[in-house]
Design a protein around this motif. Structure first.
Motif, short mmCIF file in Angstrom:
data_model
loop_
_atom_site.label_atom_id
_atom_site.label_comp_id
_atom_site.label_asym_id
_atom_site.label_seq_id
_atom_site.Cartn_x
_atom_site.Cartn_y
_atom_site.Cartn_z
N ARG A 85 -96.09 42.19 104.50
CA ARG A 85 -96.12 40.91 103.78
C ARG A 85 -94.71 40.37 103.59
O ARG A 85 -94.48 39.16 103.66
N TYR A 94 -92.17 40.83 105.66
CA TYR A 94 -91.79 40.24 106.94
C TYR A 94 -92.47 38.89 107.11
O TYR A 94 -91.86 37.92 107.54
N TRP A 95 -93.79 38.83 106.81
CA TRP A 95 -94.56 37.59 106.94
C TRP A 95 -93.92 36.47 106.13
O TRP A 95 -93.72 35.37 106.62
N ASP A 96 -93.61 36.77 104.87
CA ASP A 96 -93.04 35.74 103.98
C ASP A 96 -91.73 35.19 104.54
O ASP A 96 -91.50 33.98 104.53
N SER A 118 -92.40 33.23 108.04
CA SER A 118 -93.12 31.96 107.91
C SER A 118 -92.34 30.93 107.08
O SER A 118 -92.62 29.73 107.17
N VAL A 125 -97.24 27.82 109.72
CA VAL A 125 -98.32 28.81 109.65
C VAL A 125 -99.53 28.27 110.39
O VAL A 125 -100.11 27.26 110.00
N LEU A 155 -102.18 34.50 106.44
CA LEU A 155 -102.35 35.94 106.38
C LEU A 155 -103.50 36.24 105.43
O LEU A 155 -103.37 36.16 104.21
N CYS A 170 -97.88 32.78 112.75
CA CYS A 170 -96.95 31.72 112.39
C CYS A 170 -95.93 31.53 113.51
O CYS A 170 -95.74 32.41 114.35
N TRP A 179 -95.25 34.62 115.88
CA TRP A 179 -95.41 35.97 115.33
C TRP A 179 -96.86 36.19 114.92
O TRP A 179 -97.50 35.30 114.35
N VAL A 205 -99.02 38.95 112.63
CA VAL A 205 -98.87 40.05 111.68
C VAL A 205 -100.25 40.59 111.37
O VAL A 205 -101.16 39.84 110.99
#
Length: 140
Positions: A93, A95-97, A100, A105, A109, A121, A129, A131
């Motif tokens: 999460r 990395y995602w935050d 993005s 997006v 997620l 995203c 990417w 995830v």
């Protein structure tokens, strides 16, 4: 399971052929699931398309690929993304935050049909990417 970073390739109806080729090159274990098996499309023309494939070798190489749905454009040369996958929700999460933030997006997620958390995203530099955070595994 540690977090993995690997290429994710997209094709137009040739994923099975391509991944069988890569399997012949690198060896390892190849798995493939169709759109029908994952209930990923109601379009009868997409049922035999490969929704997800994964090649994992003893040397630690991982390659994933899928056929794009008919509604998505395929541009050779730009038909790849980078996949981050694992079980550590906090790490992934995070990395995602960051990836993005300032990007676009395409898919939030959230829980996916296969039971994991999944999002897509495009970061601020134009890189796509994927995830995937593994859901709880059934106890044996």
């Amino acid at each position: 399971m540690t977090t993995r970073l690997n290429p994710y390739l997209n094709f137009r109806d040739t994923t099975r052929e391509a991944m069988e080729f890569y399997h012949s090159v690198f060896g390892g274990e190849l798995t493939m699931s169709t759109f029908a098996e994952l209930h990923a499309s109601e379009d009868p023309a997409e049922q035999d398309k490969i929704m997800h494939s994964q090649l994992v070798t003893e040397q630690g190489l991982t390659l994933m690929a899928a056929d794009l749905p008919n509604s998505m454009e395929l541009t050779p040369g730009n038909n790849f993304s980078i996949s981050l996958s694992g079980e550590d929700e906090g790490e992934l999460r995070g990395y995602w935050d960051k990836l993005s933030d300032g990007g676009n997006v395409g898919m939030p997620l959230e829980k996916a049909p296969w039971g994991d958390l999944f999002g897509m995203c495009i970061d601020r530099y134009g890189i796509t990417w994927l995830v995937n955070i593994a859901g709880e595994q059934p106890s044996s």
